[in-house]
Design an enzyme around this catalytic site. Structure first.
Site, PDB file in Angstrom:
ATOM      1  N   LYS A  22       0.847  -1.215   0.000  1.00 58.09           N
ATOM      2  CA  LYS A  22       0.000   0.000   0.000  1.00 58.09           C
ATOM      3  C   LYS A  22       0.877   1.257   0.000  1.00 58.09           C
ATOM      4  CE  LYS A  22      -1.449   1.695   4.070  1.00 58.09           C
ATOM      5  NZ  LYS A  22      -1.193   3.117   4.391  1.00 58.09           N
ATOM      6  N   ASN A  23       1.878   1.278   0.893  1.00 58.76           N
ATOM      7  CA  ASN A  23       2.652   2.511   1.047  1.00 58.76           C
ATOM      8  C   ASN A  23       3.622   2.759  -0.107  1.00 58.76           C
ATOM      9  OD1 ASN A  23       1.255   3.051   3.320  1.00 58.76           O
ATOM     10  ND2 ASN A  23       2.887   2.558   4.766  1.00 58.76           N
ATOM     11  N   ARG A  92      -4.234  10.865   4.439  1.00 66.93           N
ATOM     12  CA  ARG A  92      -3.132  11.801   4.565  1.00 66.93           C
ATOM     13  C   ARG A  92      -2.149  11.722   3.400  1.00 66.93           C
ATOM     14  NH1 ARG A  92       1.632  12.615   6.322  1.00 66.93           N
ATOM     15  NH2 ARG A  92       1.954  14.575   7.411  1.00 66.93           N
ATOM     16  N   CYS A 116      -3.974  13.140  12.922  1.00 66.90           N
ATOM     17  CA  CYS A 116      -4.821  11.957  12.917  1.00 66.90           C
ATOM     18  C   CYS A 116      -4.592  11.236  14.224  1.00 66.90           C
ATOM     19  CB  CYS A 116      -4.556  11.067  11.718  1.00 66.90           C
ATOM     20  SG  CYS A 116      -2.968  10.286  11.770  1.00 66.90           S
ATOM     21  N   ARG A 121       0.664  15.198  12.626  1.00 66.29           N
ATOM     22  CA  ARG A 121       1.435  14.789  11.442  1.00 66.29           C
ATOM     23  C   ARG A 121       1.677  15.998  10.538  1.00 66.29           C
ATOM     24  NH1 ARG A 121      -0.688   9.185   9.249  1.00 66.29           N
ATOM     25  NH2 ARG A 121       1.366   9.184   8.302  1.00 66.29           N
ATOM     26  N   PRO A 122       2.671  16.798  10.917  1.00 64.78           N
ATOM     27  CA  PRO A 122       2.942  18.020  10.156  1.00 64.78           C
ATOM     28  C   PRO A 122       3.516  17.710   8.773  1.00 64.78           C
ATOM     29  CG  PRO A 122       4.681  17.642  11.765  1.00 64.78           C
ATOM     30  CD  PRO A 122       3.667  16.569  11.987  1.00 64.78           C
ATOM     31  N   ASP A 124       5.704  20.182   7.462  1.00 64.28           N
ATOM     32  CA  ASP A 124       6.689  21.267   7.332  1.00 64.28           C
ATOM     33  C   ASP A 124       7.908  20.851   6.514  1.00 64.28           C
ATOM     34  OD1 ASP A 124       6.972  19.548   9.657  1.00 64.28           O
ATOM     35  OD2 ASP A 124       8.716  20.733  10.199  1.00 64.28           O
ATOM     36  N   LEU A 125       8.324  19.589   6.642  1.00 66.71           N
ATOM     37  CA  LEU A 125       9.533  19.169   5.909  1.00 66.71           C
ATOM     38  C   LEU A 125       9.260  19.052   4.408  1.00 66.71           C
ATOM     39  CD1 LEU A 125      10.715  16.451   8.473  1.00 66.71           C
ATOM     40  CD2 LEU A 125      11.726  18.720   8.134  1.00 66.71           C
ATOM     41  N   ASP A 309       5.018   0.921  11.989  1.00 69.30           N
ATOM     42  CA  ASP A 309       3.778   0.304  11.490  1.00 69.30           C
ATOM     43  C   ASP A 309       3.586  -1.134  11.990  1.00 69.30           C
ATOM     44  OD1 ASP A 309       3.250   2.631  10.151  1.00 69.30           O
ATOM     45  OD2 ASP A 309       3.912   1.914   8.191  1.00 69.30           O
ATOM     46  N   ILE A 331       8.790   7.333  16.694  1.00 74.54           N
ATOM     47  CA  ILE A 331       8.357   8.051  15.481  1.00 74.54           C
ATOM     48  C   ILE A 331       6.974   8.668  15.692  1.00 74.54           C
ATOM     49  CG2 ILE A 331       7.853   7.777  13.005  1.00 74.54           C
ATOM     50  CD1 ILE A 331      10.117   5.600  13.119  1.00 74.54           C
ATOM     51  N   ARG A 401      -8.641   0.100   4.979  1.00 74.12           N
ATOM     52  CA  ARG A 401      -7.838   1.143   4.334  1.00 74.12           C
ATOM     53  C   ARG A 401      -6.525   0.574   3.821  1.00 74.12           C
ATOM     54  NH1 ARG A 401      -6.053   5.414   8.011  1.00 74.12           N
ATOM     55  NH2 ARG A 401      -4.660   5.476   6.247  1.00 74.12           N
TER      56      ARG A 401
HETATM   57  N1  EPU Z   1       7.370  14.656  10.293  1.00 70.50           N
HETATM   58  C1  EPU Z   1       7.592  15.993  10.551  1.00 70.50           C
HETATM   59  N2  EPU Z   1       7.409  16.878   9.524  1.00 70.50           N
HETATM   60  C2  EPU Z   1       7.043  16.483   8.276  1.00 70.50           C
HETATM   61  C3  EPU Z   1       6.821  15.125   8.025  1.00 70.50           C
HETATM   62  C4  EPU Z   1       6.994  14.220   9.060  1.00 70.50           C
HETATM   63  O1  EPU Z   1       7.935  16.368  11.651  1.00 70.50           O
HETATM   64  O2  EPU Z   1       6.915  17.342   7.394  1.00 70.50           O
HETATM   65  C5  EPU Z   1       7.562  13.674  11.369  1.00 70.50           C
HETATM   66  C6  EPU Z   1       6.300  12.869  11.688  1.00 70.50           C
HETATM   67  O3  EPU Z   1       5.463  13.535  12.577  1.00 70.50           O
HETATM   68  C7  EPU Z   1       6.891  11.583  12.249  1.00 70.50           C
HETATM   69  C8  EPU Z   1       8.173  11.402  11.431  1.00 70.50           C
HETATM   70  O4  EPU Z   1       8.476  12.691  10.913  1.00 70.50           O
HETATM   71  O5  EPU Z   1       7.239  11.772  13.588  1.00 70.50           O
HETATM   72  C9  EPU Z   1       8.075  10.408  10.309  1.00 70.50           C
HETATM   73  O6  EPU Z   1       6.904  10.638   9.525  1.00 70.50           O
HETATM   74  P1  EPU Z   1       6.862  10.377   7.972  1.00 70.50           P
HETATM   75  O7  EPU Z   1       6.765  11.680   7.260  1.00 70.50           O
HETATM   76  O8  EPU Z   1       7.992   9.474   7.576  1.00 70.50           O
HETATM   77  O9  EPU Z   1       5.486   9.628   7.815  1.00 70.50           O
HETATM   78  P2  EPU Z   1       4.629   9.597   6.477  1.00 70.50           P
HETATM   79  O10 EPU Z   1       5.552   9.663   5.328  1.00 70.50           O
HETATM   80  O11 EPU Z   1       3.545  10.573   6.566  1.00 70.50           O
HETATM   81  C10 EPU Z   1       4.703   7.024   6.088  1.00 70.50           C
HETATM   82  C11 EPU Z   1       3.700   5.905   6.054  1.00 70.50           C
HETATM   83  C12 EPU Z   1       3.193   5.627   7.463  1.00 70.50           C
HETATM   84  C13 EPU Z   1       4.393   5.276   8.355  1.00 70.50           C
HETATM   85  C14 EPU Z   1       5.415   6.420   8.324  1.00 70.50           C
HETATM   86  C15 EPU Z   1       6.690   6.109   9.093  1.00 70.50           C
HETATM   87  C16 EPU Z   1       2.703   6.082   3.872  1.00 70.50           C
HETATM   88  C17 EPU Z   1       1.499   6.367   3.060  1.00 70.50           C
HETATM   89  N3  EPU Z   1       2.590   6.254   5.188  1.00 70.50           N
HETATM   90  O12 EPU Z   1       3.994   8.168   6.573  1.00 70.50           O
HETATM   91  O13 EPU Z   1       2.345   4.496   7.358  1.00 70.50           O
HETATM   92  O14 EPU Z   1       3.956   5.071   9.671  1.00 70.50           O
HETATM   93  O15 EPU Z   1       5.798   6.688   6.940  1.00 70.50           O
HETATM   94  O16 EPU Z   1       7.296   4.969   8.594  1.00 70.50           O
HETATM   95  O17 EPU Z   1       3.726   5.674   3.341  1.00 70.50           O
HETATM   96  C18 EPU Z   1       0.562   3.074   7.911  1.00 70.50           C
HETATM   97  O18 EPU Z   1       0.741   2.467   6.843  1.00 70.50           O
HETATM   98  O19 EPU Z   1      -0.187   2.617   8.828  1.00 70.50           O
HETATM   99  C19 EPU Z   1       1.226   4.356   8.131  1.00 70.50           C
HETATM  100  C20 EPU Z   1       0.789   5.247   9.014  1.00 70.50           C
END
Ligand code: EPU
Length: 422
Positions: A22-23, A92, A116, A121-122, A124-125, A309, A331, A401
């Site tokens: 999925k991811n 998201r 969520c 889940r910001p 900003d990056l 996850d 995380i 989902r």
């Molecule tokens: N973060 C920031 N700023 C940003 C983005 C992220 O501070 O702009 C922080 C987050 O709050 C978190 C960390 O960085 O503490 C890592 O978050 P990441 O951005 O890597 O998460 P994501 O890319 O939004 C994906 C997966 C998630 C998985 C995370 C971590 C997808 C669609 N989602 O989310 O999957 O938990 O990476 O590995 O790929 C799931 O499948 O159940 C799921 C939530």
């Protein structure tokens, strides 16, 4: 809405086929916006998140056909550069259309996804990276407007945040940089296999990305990208979830098939340490339930560390493993909604400051519980299979989902699960 009734006590045996990731699918589907040509993507799991992403692409003007795991997408002409709140709030990962829209049309208007249940889940990056490539970013009325009137330019961009690398943030900036002028270097990039799969997909379209799977990506911008035929990698989290099901409830052993065992090493290492025998071979892993199970201490980390996850599923395993176990999520420290539901089933779990202290109990008991997010729901199904009596799990749309027919796959292994209207 539907619910599951899980009748505990079944013993699992046999083989389960794991679906495509999925991811990995979600950003790859978004990346089809980068070309006018047709893309064929194989092994896309039929789950609601991939369906939402296809709706977003159709809304933007893409032609989409879907049949038995294969999706054909052609975005010859985009009719919009907007991903509206009604769609983004459902998932998201819709934010990953920002990078491709910006690269293809020099502008994007995407609703902010908001937080969520697994925590704040910001993005900003993501925005820092896209700004680095030359986009002007404004946030107004809950929407992010990005504009690069004169196109994007390659830059050196650091993506590391206070919780480490960002998976979808790396994807977004990589998708924007492939069509930027000049060379982009991303440092602090996420190294997850799903990021590597996206880089492979983009390279097959004609992009020039090197370093995928390491924290330093180098992307030489190209003028345009073409169509591609790509097969998505196996879903390592679905596979890990079934391995935990084997660890908890196998009669003797179960086999997960169509997996990449390198992607699962962090999970199989912990399961071995807990006493399970693990036999990888080709694209399968056979897991034998432990004769003398022991608990473990886990700290989640970005890949190749232990995946966040999989933390909820491990809590389910440790809830009935003798002794004391500790699960710390660095995380998403707030990602412990499953703990209070498992307590309703008799688990002895105490969560404080992103860490669960778990004292294994001999037996859980069935109770009405509520699914709160994708992985928490999977953990409740695992706990319920091990419990005495029946567990009613409401709101199973959360599990749909991201898990393709999890109930049917578990039933094929011998579980006793009914899906009923709520
Ligand atoms: N973060 C920031 N700023 C940003 C983005 C992220 O501070 O702009 C922080 C987050 O709050 C978190 C960390 O960085 O503490 C890592 O978050 P990441 O951005 O890597 O998460 P994501 O890319 O939004 C994906 C997966 C998630 C998985 C995370 C971590 C997808 C669609 N989602 O989310 O999957 O938990 O990476 O590995 O790929 C799931 O499948 O159940 C799921 C939530």
């Amino acid at each position: 809405m539907e619910k599951f009734i899980v009748h505990g006590g079944s013993q699992l045996e046999g083989t389960v086929n794991i679906s495509g990731s999925k991811n990995a699918s979600l950003p790859i589907l978004a990346a089809t916006l980068l070309t006018r040509e047709q893309c064929i993507i194989r092994r896309v799991p039929d789950v609601s998140d991939t369906n939402y992403m296809l709706q977003i692409l159709q809304n933007l003007g893409a032609e989409v056909e879907r049949s038995s795991g294969n999706v054909t997408i052609k975005c010859e002409k985009l009719r919009s550069h907007e991903a509206p709140y009604e769609l983004v709030r459902k998932m998201r990962a819709s934010v990953c259309v920002m990078g491709p829209l910006l690269a293809r049309q020099n502008r994007a208007n995407v609703s902010l996804p908001g937080g969520c249940v697994i925590g704040d889940r910001p993005i900003d990056l993501h925005l820092r990276g896209l700004k680095g490539l030359g986009a002007e970013v404004t946030v107004d009325g809950g929407n992010v407007h990005l504009e690069a009137r004169y196109g994007l330019n390659g830059q050196e961009i650091d993506m590391l945040g206070k919780h480490g690398a960002t998976v979808l943030g790396t994807d977004n900036v990589m998708m924007a940089a492939v069509l930027a002028k000049g060379t982009t270097v991303i440092t602090g990039a996420a190294c997850e296999p799903e990021v590597v799969d996206l880089a492979n997909f983009l390279n097959s379209m004609g992009a020039k990305i090197s370093g995928a799977g390491t924290p330093r990506l180098e992307i030489e911008g190209v003028k345009e990208l073409g169509g591609v035929d790509h097969t998505v990698i196996p879903d390592r989290i679905e596979a890990g979830t079934f391995l935990v099901a084997g660890a908890m409830a196998a009669k003797e052993s179960i086999t997960v098939r169509r997996v990449n065992h390198e992607h699962l090493e962090a999970v199989t290492d912990v399961l071995s340490a807990c006493g399970c025998k693990i036999e990888p071979s080709g694209d399968t892993i056979k897991i034998y339930r432990a004769k003398n199970p022991v608990g473990a201490n886990i700290i989640t980390d970005p890949y190749p560390g232990f995946p966040t996850d999989m933390q909820a599923q491990m809590c389910a395993l440790f809830a009935t493993t003798p002794g004391h176990s500790v699960v710390k999520d660095t995380i998403f420290p707030q990602r412990f909604m499953h703990a209070s539901e498992m307590k309703r089933m008799g688990a002895n779990i105490d969560v404080d400051d992103g860490t669960a202290q778990i004292q294994g109990v001999e037996q859980l008991s069935g109770a009405p519980v509520m699914a709160s997010d994708l992985r928490a729901s999977a953990a409740l199904v695992l706990a319920a299979m091990k419990a005495k009596g029946s567990t009613e799990i409401s709101r199973v749309y959360h599990i749909d989902r991201g898990y393709e027919h999890i109930d049917d796959k578990l039933i094929d292994l011998g579980a006793n699960i009914e899906r009923l209207p709520a």
